[in-house]
Enzyme design. Structure first.
Site, PDB file in Angstrom:
ATOM      1  N   MET A   1      11.282  -2.672   0.328  1.00  0.00           N
ATOM      2  CA  MET A   1      10.039  -2.055   1.217  1.00  0.00           C
ATOM      3  C   MET A   1      10.755  -1.182   2.510  1.00  0.00           C
ATOM      4  O   MET A   1      11.449  -1.373   2.964  1.00  0.00           O
ATOM      5  CB  MET A   1       9.762  -3.585   2.162  1.00  0.00           C
ATOM      6  CG  MET A   1       9.148  -4.422   1.232  1.00  0.00           C
ATOM      7  SD  MET A   1       7.630  -4.172   0.383  1.00  0.00           S
ATOM      8  CE  MET A   1       6.442  -3.450   1.869  1.00  0.00           C
TER       9      MET A   1
ATOM     10  N   ASP B   1       7.767   1.014  -1.507  1.00  0.00           N
ATOM     11  CA  ASP B   1       6.459   0.165  -1.122  1.00  0.00           C
ATOM     12  C   ASP B   1       6.384   0.349   0.488  1.00  0.00           C
ATOM     13  O   ASP B   1       7.129  -0.283   1.303  1.00  0.00           O
ATOM     14  CB  ASP B   1       6.137  -1.112  -1.478  1.00  0.00           C
ATOM     15  CG  ASP B   1       4.881  -1.453  -1.071  1.00  0.00           C
ATOM     16  OD1 ASP B   1       3.959  -0.787  -0.492  1.00  0.00           O
ATOM     17  OD2 ASP B   1       4.615  -2.723  -1.474  1.00  0.00           O
ATOM     18  N   GLY B   2       5.415   1.370   1.071  1.00  0.00           N
ATOM     19  CA  GLY B   2       5.155   1.491   2.569  1.00  0.00           C
ATOM     20  C   GLY B   2       5.203   2.756   2.893  1.00  0.00           C
ATOM     21  O   GLY B   2       6.335   3.268   2.875  1.00  0.00           O
TER      22      GLY B   2
ATOM     23  N   MET C   1       3.902 -11.892  -1.101  1.00  0.00           N
ATOM     24  CA  MET C   1       4.405 -11.842   0.234  1.00  0.00           C
ATOM     25  C   MET C   1       4.016 -13.282   0.476  1.00  0.00           C
ATOM     26  O   MET C   1       3.100 -13.410   1.514  1.00  0.00           O
ATOM     27  CB  MET C   1       3.758 -10.521   1.014  1.00  0.00           C
ATOM     28  CG  MET C   1       4.472  -9.410   0.734  1.00  0.00           C
ATOM     29  SD  MET C   1       3.520  -8.043   1.355  1.00  0.00           S
ATOM     30  CE  MET C   1       2.374  -7.860   0.036  1.00  0.00           C
TER      31      MET C   1
ATOM     32  N   GLY D   1      -1.177   3.243  -0.831  1.00  0.00           N
ATOM     33  CA  GLY D   1      -2.358   2.479  -0.447  1.00  0.00           C
ATOM     34  C   GLY D   1      -2.926   3.485   0.246  1.00  0.00           C
ATOM     35  O   GLY D   1      -3.957   4.066  -0.530  1.00  0.00           O
ATOM     36  N   SER D   2      -2.694   3.748   1.657  1.00  0.00           N
ATOM     37  CA  SER D   2      -3.695   4.513   2.305  1.00  0.00           C
ATOM     38  C   SER D   2      -3.449   5.932   1.790  1.00  0.00           C
ATOM     39  O   SER D   2      -4.666   6.509   1.970  1.00  0.00           O
ATOM     40  CB  SER D   2      -3.165   4.559   3.653  1.00  0.00           C
ATOM     41  OG  SER D   2      -1.853   4.492   3.852  1.00  0.00           O
TER      42      SER D   2
ATOM     43  N   SER E   1      -2.048   0.848  -4.507  1.00  0.00           N
ATOM     44  CA  SER E   1      -2.179  -0.537  -3.855  1.00  0.00           C
ATOM     45  C   SER E   1      -3.673  -0.741  -3.409  1.00  0.00           C
ATOM     46  O   SER E   1      -4.120   0.053  -2.487  1.00  0.00           O
ATOM     47  CB  SER E   1      -1.442  -0.898  -2.487  1.00  0.00           C
ATOM     48  OG  SER E   1      -1.931  -1.896  -2.124  1.00  0.00           O
TER      49      SER E   1
ATOM     50  N   HIS F   1      -1.160  -1.869  -8.154  1.00  0.00           N
ATOM     51  CA  HIS F   1      -0.336  -2.871  -7.051  1.00  0.00           C
ATOM     52  C   HIS F   1      -1.465  -3.770  -6.372  1.00  0.00           C
ATOM     53  O   HIS F   1      -2.322  -3.236  -5.921  1.00  0.00           O
ATOM     54  CB  HIS F   1       0.342  -2.101  -6.352  1.00  0.00           C
ATOM     55  CG  HIS F   1       1.502  -2.639  -5.449  1.00  0.00           C
ATOM     56  ND1 HIS F   1       2.638  -3.150  -5.802  1.00  0.00           N
ATOM     57  CD2 HIS F   1       1.209  -3.114  -3.921  1.00  0.00           C
ATOM     58  CE1 HIS F   1       3.156  -3.511  -4.884  1.00  0.00           C
ATOM     59  NE2 HIS F   1       2.500  -3.664  -3.820  1.00  0.00           N
TER      60      HIS F   1
ATOM     61  N   PHE G   1       0.911  -5.097   6.309  1.00  0.00           N
ATOM     62  CA  PHE G   1      -0.247  -4.176   6.257  1.00  0.00           C
ATOM     63  C   PHE G   1       0.093  -3.112   5.770  1.00  0.00           C
ATOM     64  O   PHE G   1       1.185  -2.319   5.594  1.00  0.00           O
ATOM     65  CB  PHE G   1      -0.509  -4.122   7.808  1.00  0.00           C
ATOM     66  CG  PHE G   1      -0.630  -5.468   8.757  1.00  0.00           C
ATOM     67  CD1 PHE G   1      -1.881  -6.072   8.736  1.00  0.00           C
ATOM     68  CD2 PHE G   1       0.478  -6.085   9.317  1.00  0.00           C
ATOM     69  CE1 PHE G   1      -2.076  -7.237   9.509  1.00  0.00           C
ATOM     70  CE2 PHE G   1       0.061  -7.146   9.818  1.00  0.00           C
ATOM     71  CZ  PHE G   1      -0.981  -7.789  10.168  1.00  0.00           C
ATOM     72  N   GLY G   2      -0.835  -2.369   5.325  1.00  0.00           N
ATOM     73  CA  GLY G   2      -0.849  -1.006   4.961  1.00  0.00           C
ATOM     74  C   GLY G   2      -1.135  -0.175   6.146  1.00  0.00           C
ATOM     75  O   GLY G   2      -1.401  -0.330   7.364  1.00  0.00           O
ATOM     76  N   GLY G   3      -0.774   1.341   5.866  1.00  0.00           N
ATOM     77  CA  GLY G   3      -1.050   2.503   6.715  1.00  0.00           C
ATOM     78  C   GLY G   3       0.300   2.446   8.003  1.00  0.00           C
ATOM     79  O   GLY G   3      -0.051   3.214   8.858  1.00  0.00           O
TER      80      GLY G   3
ATOM     81  N   MET H   1      -0.753 -12.014  -0.012  1.00  0.00           N
ATOM     82  CA  MET H   1      -0.179 -12.492   1.340  1.00  0.00           C
ATOM     83  C   MET H   1      -0.747 -13.952   1.589  1.00  0.00           C
ATOM     84  O   MET H   1      -1.924 -13.940   1.702  1.00  0.00           O
ATOM     85  CB  MET H   1      -0.623 -11.231   2.538  1.00  0.00           C
ATOM     86  CG  MET H   1      -0.263  -9.923   2.247  1.00  0.00           C
ATOM     87  SD  MET H   1      -0.457  -8.752   3.459  1.00  0.00           S
ATOM     88  CE  MET H   1      -0.300  -7.336   2.732  1.00  0.00           C
TER      89      MET H   1
ATOM     90  N   HIS I   1       2.652  -8.296  -6.057  1.00  0.00           N
ATOM     91  CA  HIS I   1       3.748  -8.341  -4.862  1.00  0.00           C
ATOM     92  C   HIS I   1       3.348  -9.439  -4.184  1.00  0.00           C
ATOM     93  O   HIS I   1       2.267  -9.535  -3.287  1.00  0.00           O
ATOM     94  CB  HIS I   1       3.512  -6.710  -4.167  1.00  0.00           C
ATOM     95  CG  HIS I   1       4.491  -6.855  -3.166  1.00  0.00           C
ATOM     96  ND1 HIS I   1       4.178  -5.980  -1.949  1.00  0.00           N
ATOM     97  CD2 HIS I   1       5.423  -7.551  -2.725  1.00  0.00           C
ATOM     98  CE1 HIS I   1       5.489  -6.129  -1.175  1.00  0.00           C
ATOM     99  NE2 HIS I   1       6.222  -7.232  -1.399  1.00  0.00           N
TER     100      HIS I   1
ATOM    101  N   ASP J   1      -1.379  -6.563  -3.705  1.00  0.00           N
ATOM    102  CA  ASP J   1      -0.477  -7.435  -2.704  1.00  0.00           C
ATOM    103  C   ASP J   1      -1.065  -8.824  -2.356  1.00  0.00           C
ATOM    104  O   ASP J   1      -2.332  -8.861  -1.596  1.00  0.00           O
ATOM    105  CB  ASP J   1      -0.939  -6.471  -1.497  1.00  0.00           C
ATOM    106  CG  ASP J   1       0.141  -5.155  -1.501  1.00  0.00           C
ATOM    107  OD1 ASP J   1       1.181  -5.341  -1.770  1.00  0.00           O
ATOM    108  OD2 ASP J   1      -0.615  -4.021  -1.333  1.00  0.00           O
TER     109      ASP J   1
HETATM  110  C1  DX5 Z   1       2.278  -3.741   2.759  1.00  0.00           C
HETATM  111  C2  DX5 Z   1       2.020  -3.568   1.138  1.00  0.00           C
HETATM  112  C3  DX5 Z   1       1.688  -2.172   0.664  1.00  0.00           C
HETATM  113  C4  DX5 Z   1       0.689  -1.470   1.355  1.00  0.00           C
HETATM  114  C5  DX5 Z   1       0.879  -0.220   1.341  1.00  0.00           C
HETATM  115  O1  DX5 Z   1       2.820  -5.009   2.884  1.00  0.00           O
HETATM  116  O2  DX5 Z   1       3.007  -4.431   0.427  1.00  0.00           O
HETATM  117  O3  DX5 Z   1       1.567  -2.176  -0.732  1.00  0.00           O
HETATM  118  O4  DX5 Z   1      -0.482  -1.793   0.530  1.00  0.00           O
HETATM  119  O5  DX5 Z   1       0.133   0.450   1.906  1.00  0.00           O
HETATM  120  P1  DX5 Z   1       0.649   1.968   2.422  1.00  0.00           P
HETATM  121  O6  DX5 Z   1       0.761   2.801   1.089  1.00  0.00           O
HETATM  122  O7  DX5 Z   1      -0.532   2.283   3.343  1.00  0.00           O
HETATM  123  O8  DX5 Z   1       1.871   1.889   3.315  1.00  0.00           O
HETATM  124 ZN    ZN Z   2       2.961  -3.954  -1.780  1.00  0.00          ZN
END
Ligand code: DX5
Ligand code: ZN
Length: 225
Positions: free
Chosen positions: A139, A177-178, A70, A199-200, A12, A35, A145-147, A39, A68, A37
């Protein structure tokens, strides 16, 4: 079965440096999908990027772009991401009364269609859609949010989907994802996931491309049991 399993890793870019997106994508040649994201600040309490940036991303990579969404009202907006060059567009079932119409719209544009479910959304009401879509995104954090930390209870939904897809012999992939990292990817693969968003874990690693290979190995090991 196990020997034909080919897990796909979809980093991501939410965790990448947004000022250098082209360079950040060039750093991850081992990625299977990219990927993206999206939002809207309404469906989730965060705002990221839209179709013009997705289009720009599509121009700098040959890899399948996995958008993706959102966002609210995906029937109005999803087509823009297909037009921007997405390989797959995933939208949230919580954001539309007519997921079948969104999927049909995407297919009419030659794009694959995925549905996503938030942690508090059960999967059973949506099993009837499986014949009409290409992907289900489970999900494993609250979107936005990531992380965040992985929610292992979400794997029950993955197991339900895996059993149903296999029973019906469908060509539908399960994405998670997540909170996916080298520690959580194995149990996700064992539960039946095919595509792993990270992502992270990827962009926070000293060597993002090496982390993708680590994740792939983790998925293979987890699925082999
Ligand atoms: C969160 C996103 C994810 C996010 C995942 O709403 O849909 O794609 O980037 O981040 P990590 O891998 O850090 O949980
Ligand atoms: Zn995502």
């Amino acid at each position: 079965m196990a020997s034909s399993y080919q897990p796909l890793i979809a980093p991501s870019i939410l965790s990448a440096d947004f000022a250098r997106l082209g360079d950040e994508i060039a750093r991850i040649p081992a990625a299977d999908w990219i990927h993206v994201d999206v939002m809207d600040g309404h469906f989730v309490p965060n705002l990221t990027i839209g179709a013009p940036v997705a289009k720009a991303i599509g121009k700098v990579t040959d890899k399948p772009m996995d958008c993706h969404l959102m966002i609210e009202d995906p029937l109005r907006w999803a087509g823009d991401y297909a037009d921007a060059g997405a390989y797959n567009v995933t939208f949230h079932v919580e954001a539309t009364d007519d997921p079948r119409a969104v999927a049909d719209l995407l297919h009419s544009k030659g794009c694959k269609a995925g549905i996503s479910i938030k942690p508090n959304t059960p999967v059973e009401p949506y099993l009837d859609l499986l014949e009409h879509i290409d992907l289900v995104l489970v999900m494993s954090v609250e979107p936005g949010f990531g992380g965040q930390s992985f929610m292992p209870d979400m794997l029950d939904k993955v197991r339900t989907l895996r059993a149903e897809i296999d029973r019906r012999g469908l060509d539908v992939v399960i994405q998670i994802d997540g909170g996916i990292d080298a520690r959580t990817i194995g149990e996700s693969a064992a539960a039946g996931c095919d595509v792993f968003v990270a992502g992270s874990a990827v962009y926070g690693a000293p060597d993002p491309d090496a982390m993708i290979e680590t994740l792939r190995e983790g998925a293979l090991t987890g699925r082999a049991g």
